[in-house]
Design an enzyme around this catalytic site. Structure first.
Site, mmCIF file in Angstrom:
data_model
loop_
_atom_site.group_PDB
_atom_site.id
_atom_site.type_symbol
_atom_site.label_atom_id
_atom_site.label_comp_id
_atom_site.label_asym_id
_atom_site.label_seq_id
_atom_site.Cartn_x
_atom_site.Cartn_y
_atom_site.Cartn_z
ATOM 1 N N PHE A 1 1.069 4.614 7.039
ATOM 2 C CA PHE A 1 -0.476 4.921 7.599
ATOM 3 C C PHE A 1 -1.550 4.206 6.759
ATOM 4 O O PHE A 1 -1.451 4.341 5.640
ATOM 5 C CB PHE A 1 -0.723 6.301 7.791
ATOM 6 C CG PHE A 1 -2.138 6.538 8.044
ATOM 7 C CD1 PHE A 1 -2.638 6.271 9.327
ATOM 8 C CD2 PHE A 1 -2.998 6.936 7.196
ATOM 9 C CE1 PHE A 1 -3.957 6.537 9.895
ATOM 10 C CE2 PHE A 1 -4.310 7.326 7.743
ATOM 11 C CZ PHE A 1 -4.711 6.936 8.992
ATOM 12 N N ILE B 1 -5.285 3.317 5.898
ATOM 13 C CA ILE B 1 -6.731 3.426 6.097
ATOM 14 C C ILE B 1 -7.453 3.070 4.802
ATOM 15 O O ILE B 1 -7.120 3.131 3.681
ATOM 16 C CB ILE B 1 -6.778 5.007 6.366
ATOM 17 C CG1 ILE B 1 -8.503 5.138 6.865
ATOM 18 C CG2 ILE B 1 -6.697 5.758 5.420
ATOM 19 C CD1 ILE B 1 -8.476 6.549 7.504
ATOM 20 N N HIS C 1 0.788 -1.054 -0.042
ATOM 21 C CA HIS C 1 -0.176 -0.025 0.018
ATOM 22 C C HIS C 1 0.725 1.361 -0.079
ATOM 23 O O HIS C 1 1.775 1.344 0.733
ATOM 24 C CB HIS C 1 -0.885 0.172 1.138
ATOM 25 C CG HIS C 1 -1.968 -1.058 1.151
ATOM 26 N ND1 HIS C 1 -3.192 -0.725 0.597
ATOM 27 C CD2 HIS C 1 -2.003 -2.175 1.589
ATOM 28 C CE1 HIS C 1 -3.931 -1.779 0.604
ATOM 29 N NE2 HIS C 1 -3.271 -2.729 1.283
ATOM 30 N N PRO C 2 0.504 2.384 -0.925
ATOM 31 C CA PRO C 2 1.484 3.345 -0.765
ATOM 32 C C PRO C 2 0.998 4.511 0.123
ATOM 33 O O PRO C 2 -0.206 4.163 0.544
ATOM 34 C CB PRO C 2 1.098 4.118 -2.306
ATOM 35 C CG PRO C 2 -0.468 3.477 -2.681
ATOM 36 C CD PRO C 2 -0.565 1.941 -1.941
ATOM 37 N N ALA D 1 -9.331 4.339 2.443
ATOM 38 C CA ALA D 1 -9.527 5.639 1.643
ATOM 39 C C ALA D 1 -10.842 5.873 1.085
ATOM 40 O O ALA D 1 -11.133 7.090 0.803
ATOM 41 C CB ALA D 1 -8.082 6.248 1.048
#
Length: 169
Positions: free
Chosen positions: A119, A121, A73-74, A123
């Site tokens: 981080f 999440i 994940h970026p 999105a």
């Protein structure tokens, strides 16, 4: 009246060669353990069966497995170039100001420094401001608490991506 036929994407996934199915699952989640658990349980009768298996596999991931999943994940605000999935999921950052982008970069770096990973999440459907506020809130968490939040967020992302996989024509 609802149709009981298997969605085309789910039928294709169930019938796929193992390598192709594994590749499709790796597009959903970077954890090899997660993908192998879902692969081993094929065929799935319904999309809900697949989602339930995905949730169960997520719950069983070790810290190492979670780290492997997160590595794909970026950071928020910097989707992978040429990756339509991360661009779509981070659409809420599309109109973000330079100030908000800079603030998120600074927060992401502080978060990474504290927790040792990006981080994470779900999105989808969130604005840049909502994601910034979430980082600000979560950076105060203890590492154990944050790991469980990350697990839950990964589960949400995986469900969205699995739904896209099974709904594809």
């Amino acid at each position: 009246m609802t149709s009981t036929s298997t969605p085309p994407g789910l039928a294709r996934f169930n019938a796929s060669e193992e390598d192709a199915a594994l590749a499709a699952l790796h597009e959903v989640c970077g954890s090899t353990a997660w993908a192998r658990r879902l692969l081993a349980a094929r065929p799935y009768a319904t999309p809900e069966d697949l989602y339930t298996a995905g949730d169960a596999a997520m719950a069983e991931l070790t810290a190492r497995d979670l780290a492997e999943a997160m590595a794909g994940h970026p950071p928020i605000g910097r989707p992978k170039p040429g990756d339509p999935t991360s661009a779509r999921e981070q659409r809420g950052m599309a109109g973000a100001s330079d100030e908000l982008r800079a603030e998120l970069l600074e927060l992401n770096l502080a978060y990474q420094e504290k927790f040792g990973h990006v981080f994470l999440i779900c999105a989808t459907g969130r604005t840049g401001e909502q994601m910034r506020d979430a980082v600000k809130e979560r950076i105060a968490n203890a590492p154990e608490r944050e790991r469980e939040i990350v697990r839950a967020e990964l589960g949400k992302i995986n469900r969205i991506r699995l739904a896209r996989l099974v709904e594809e024509d």
